[in-house]
Motif scaffolding. Structure first.
Motif, PDB file in Angstrom:
ATOM      1  N   TYR A 110       0.827  -1.207   0.000  1.00  0.00           N
ATOM      2  CA  TYR A 110       0.000   0.000   0.000  1.00  0.00           C
ATOM      3  C   TYR A 110       0.858   1.251   0.000  1.00  0.00           C
ATOM      4  N   GLY A 111       0.672   2.118  -0.964  1.00  0.00           N
ATOM      5  CA  GLY A 111       1.191   3.480  -1.030  1.00  0.00           C
ATOM      6  C   GLY A 111       2.448   3.736  -0.235  1.00  0.00           C
ATOM      7  N   ARG A 112       2.387   4.740   0.627  1.00  0.00           N
ATOM      8  CA  ARG A 112       3.528   5.158   1.425  1.00  0.00           C
ATOM      9  C   ARG A 112       3.501   4.431   2.757  1.00  0.00           C
ATOM     10  N   THR A 113       4.566   3.683   3.047  1.00  0.00           N
ATOM     11  CA  THR A 113       4.614   2.846   4.234  1.00  0.00           C
ATOM     12  C   THR A 113       5.881   3.127   5.031  1.00  0.00           C
ATOM     13  N   ILE A 114       5.743   3.158   6.343  1.00  0.00           N
ATOM     14  CA  ILE A 114       6.877   3.229   7.253  1.00  0.00           C
ATOM     15  C   ILE A 114       6.735   2.074   8.238  1.00  0.00           C
TER      16      ILE A 114
END
Length: 475
Positions: A110-114
């Motif tokens: 999913y998209g932007r992950t940290i």
């Protein structure tokens, strides 16, 4: 009044050496937890995330995951707990609605992950809560049992007046409950506001949150870790009691156990008290309101067993009113509305009051009694009948352990009542006797057309009995 989550930061800072989290062989002190939170706040800042940013959390239960939730709150973010088990379409809705980043235990598509580990490796920052009073602190998504999950917006102002997060708001019943958090069993999912609220109650009172092995049965976890307090839903309580009937498990360390999520039938409440002693509490609340009432062992001792039909007394800062049989509540920590859904918000809020959509009343002693859901209606011959009273009659029969009622289309009556029951131990319910009990109590229209005997009731992702699954089984 301190800004959320400052009171918890202050409580943790009082004794940096105190063990606040146990996870397997790990013991995490309050000083270590605060150090992790500082680094996570720094990592969020480095990634351009702060006040007003939407930070979704899709994690397991760990000290680092708890620190991530706390760090995002310190940074003034809009924290979105993502419950496990959403079907793909509902998960997509949750993760694409006001989300700037997803925090996970590991990489996702999913998209932007940290990752939690990346957050924990950030530069140290001071812990100065940045949320504004009207900013959304938590976006609590409903289970989606009625379709698309709704995001309940709880502001920083609301959280600063919260029944568990703000000790200045504690009443006598809350202080009583907090006293059982010396060794609190933390399980389930941190995406649940209920899980967060009760573990914070324990941490505020000087306790330690103990994270058990994954899927370890609750009675054995209590015995293994010397647990003094925990919270569980009604299906988990039934599993708990089933184990105690069959096994000799030492749960004597337990001094406070909260049952929540759905009303507990009086006979099952009594069984729990008989088996465990005066340690059982019942709580009532909603995603939209937080916890509203508490029924305590002291209440039961004072008022006798008839009080087991109630869900407790409202907290000191909760007002309850009955309008046409439906309960409305008012409290400073209720939500301000649904995210991006003005129509549903307008149906929920009215002049500072929250419509619970639960049917019930206050008795002369000030205790709340629930009788059903306003939307849990079966239309028989063009007349509405509520499922709750039918379930109560069935559950009161000596051969029945649990009872659930749904409506389904019927060619003759429009809809018909269909019942699902779990037998009491070593008992066999007879359909004619159950139908006769309903007939005598409520009349012919409420008599179940079918009665299905179950070994156990299906449970939805929310932890509540899955009536959609029961209804689908009739097709």
């Amino acid at each position: 009044m301190s800004t959320f989550p400052q009171p918890l930061l202050d409580a943790l800072a009082e004794d940096p050496r105190r063990t606040v989290l146990e996870h397997g062989d790990r013991k995490v002190s309050s000083g270590e937890l605060l150090a992790t939170v500082r680094r996570m706040v720094g990592a969020l800042e480095e990634n351009g995330l702060g006040r007003g940013s939407g930070v979704a959390m899709l994690t397991g239960v760990s000290p680092e995951a708890f620190a991530a939730y706390l760090a995002a709150a310190v940074a003034g973010c809009r924290v979105i707990g993502v419950r496990p088990g959403y079907p793909p379409n509902q998960l997509r809705h949750v993760l694409t609605t006001g989300v700037d980043v997803l925090v996970t235990d590991g990489p996702t598509i999913y998209g932007r992950t940290i990752t939690v580990a990346e957050l924990a490796d950030g530069p140290r920052r001071d812990l100065d809560p940045a949320g504004g009073p009207d900013d959304v602190a938590r976006l609590i998504y409903t289970s989606g049992s009625t379709g698309t999950p709704k995001g309940c917006m709880q502001s920083y102002e609301a959280m600063s007046h919260h029944w568990s997060w703000a000790p200045d708001m504690w009443d006598d019943d809350t202080r009583d409950l907090a006293g059982h958090g010396e060794r609190y069993l933390l399980f389930g999912t941190l995406a649940s506001a209920v899980v967060q609220d009760y573990v914070v109650l324990a941490l505020h009172s000087g306790g330690t949150a103990v994270i058990p092995a994954v899927d370890e049965p609750l009675p054995y976890a209590i015995q293994r870790y010397g647990i003094t307090g925990t919270i569980l839903n009604v299906p988990r309580l039934y599993q708990f009691l089933d184990i105690l009937r069959a096994r000799d498990v030492d749960t004597s360390s337990l001094s406070g156990m909260v049952v929540a999520g759905s009303p507990l039938p009086p006979h099952r409440f009594k069984e729990a008290v008989d088996r465990l002693g005066p340690v059982v509490y019942q709580a009532y609340g909603q995603s939209e309101t937080g916890n509203l009432t508490l029924l305590t062992p002291a209440h039961i001792e004072t008022h006798g067993p008839d009080i087991l039909s109630s869900v407790g007394r409202p907290h000191a800062h909760v007002d309850v009113a009955e309008r046409d049989g439906e309960l409305y509540v008012r409290t400073r920590y209720a939500i301000s509305g649904y995210w991006a859904d003005d129509e549903e918000t307008a149906d929920l809020l009215a002049d500072g009051w929250v419509r619970t959509r639960d049917l019930g009343h206050l008795d002369e002693r000030g205790f709340v009694h629930l009788t059903g859901r306003a939307r849990d209606v079966i239309i028989v011959n063009a007349t509405p009948y509520y499922a709750g009273p039918i379930e109560a009659v069935l559950a009161a029969q000596p051969d029945v352990d649990q009872a659930y009622v749904v409506g389904a289309p019927d060619e003759l009556t429009g809809e018909a009542v269909h019942a699902f029951v779990v037998a009491a131990p070593d008992r066999v319910p007879f359909d004619d006797a159950l139908r006769g009990a309903v007939l005598d109590a409520l009349g012919q229209a409420c008599v179940p057309k079918t009665i299905t005997l179950l070994s156990e009731v299906p449970v939805a992702n929310s932890g509540k009995p899955d009536k959609h699954a029961l209804r689908d089984s009739l097709r």
